[in-house]
Enzyme design. Structure first.
Site, PDB file in Angstrom:
ATOM      1  N   CYS A 161       0.828   1.869   0.030  1.00 61.88           N
ATOM      2  CA  CYS A 161       1.510   1.028  -0.951  1.00 61.88           C
ATOM      3  C   CYS A 161       0.509   0.359  -1.897  1.00 61.88           C
ATOM      4  O   CYS A 161       0.776   0.233  -3.094  1.00 61.88           O
ATOM      5  CB  CYS A 161       2.378  -0.002  -0.248  1.00 61.88           C
ATOM      6  SG  CYS A 161       3.763   0.764   0.625  1.00 61.88           S
TER       7      CYS A 161
ATOM      8  N   GLU B 179       7.821  -1.476  -0.717  1.00 58.86           N
ATOM      9  CA  GLU B 179       7.074  -1.539  -1.981  1.00 58.86           C
ATOM     10  C   GLU B 179       7.331  -0.299  -2.830  1.00 58.86           C
ATOM     11  O   GLU B 179       7.487  -0.400  -4.055  1.00 58.86           O
ATOM     12  CB  GLU B 179       5.564  -1.650  -1.723  1.00 58.86           C
ATOM     13  CG  GLU B 179       5.160  -2.906  -0.985  1.00 58.86           C
ATOM     14  CD  GLU B 179       5.056  -2.713   0.530  1.00 58.86           C
ATOM     15  OE1 GLU B 179       4.205  -3.373   1.142  1.00 58.86           O
ATOM     16  OE2 GLU B 179       5.832  -1.905   1.093  1.00 58.86           O
TER      17      GLU B 179
ATOM     18  N   CYS C  60       0.368  -1.835   3.053  1.00 57.39           N
ATOM     19  CA  CYS C  60      -0.495  -0.856   3.710  1.00 57.39           C
ATOM     20  C   CYS C  60      -1.341  -0.157   2.639  1.00 57.39           C
ATOM     21  O   CYS C  60      -1.161  -0.385   1.438  1.00 57.39           O
ATOM     22  CB  CYS C  60       0.361   0.164   4.461  1.00 57.39           C
ATOM     23  SG  CYS C  60       1.284   1.290   3.379  1.00 57.39           S
TER      24      CYS C  60
ATOM     25  N   HIS D 184       8.645   3.015   2.099  1.00 52.51           N
ATOM     26  CA  HIS D 184       8.335   1.605   2.332  1.00 52.51           C
ATOM     27  C   HIS D 184       9.004   0.753   1.255  1.00 52.51           C
ATOM     28  O   HIS D 184       9.314   1.242   0.154  1.00 52.51           O
ATOM     29  CB  HIS D 184       6.825   1.381   2.292  1.00 52.51           C
ATOM     30  CG  HIS D 184       6.097   1.941   3.470  1.00 52.51           C
ATOM     31  ND1 HIS D 184       4.816   1.564   3.790  1.00 52.51           N
ATOM     32  CD2 HIS D 184       6.461   2.848   4.407  1.00 52.51           C
ATOM     33  CE1 HIS D 184       4.415   2.206   4.870  1.00 52.51           C
ATOM     34  NE2 HIS D 184       5.403   3.006   5.265  1.00 52.51           N
TER      35      HIS D 184
END
Length: 149
Positions: free
Chosen positions: A89, A58, A86, A56
């Site tokens: 993260c 992040e 999410c 992801h």
């Protein structure tokens, strides 16, 4: 003195990263990490490119920022994210001890708030910065994906 480097300025930079993800066929989420009005890390989703569910935006930016700083903690840093993190993260951000998170669009289905994930107690959160722009890019991406299938 008014600084040109406000939350909107840096969210625009995160949105540029989201556009890079969009152009690669990735879910268009972008991130920048800032310390003292300086961008020290950038990231965008790479889950499809790397075949890695943890890739992801992040996560990419946390790794890059920690490398830049020479340590694992992101104290005194702000992360600008185009979409609410999410739970994975948010957990990583908890452990990074990041000082501030600013996100654009909310994620009522998969965001960390829906799942009850806690951030570090010292982390400040600001939401809704450029929310419409961030959300529109995501909507456009998913409409195009549905039309291709």
């Amino acid at each position: 003195m008014i600084s040109p480097f406000d939350d909107t300025y840096f969210m625009k930079k995160a949105l540029e990263e989201a556009e890079v993800a969009y152009d690669k066929g990735e879910i268009p989420v972008g991130v920048v990490v800032v310390i003292n009005d300086r961008i020290i890390a950038r990231g965008h989703n790479l889950t499809e490119t790397l075949n890695d569910v943890t890739a992801h935006a992040e996560m990419q930016a946390i790794t890059a920022a920690a490398s830049f700083l020479g340590g694992k903690y992101l104290q005194n840093c702000t992360m600008y994210i185009t979409l609410e993190p999410c739970q994975m993260c948010a957990g990583a951000l908890y452990w990074s001890q990041i000082s501030k998170i600013v996100f654009g669009a909310s994620d009522p289905q998969r965001g960390y708030r829906k799942n009850g994930v806690q951030l570090h107690p010292k982390t400040k959160v600001v939401s809704g910065i450029m929310e419409e722009d961030c959300g529109d890019l995501l909507k456009r991406f998913f409409i195009e994906k549905r039309n291709l299938n």
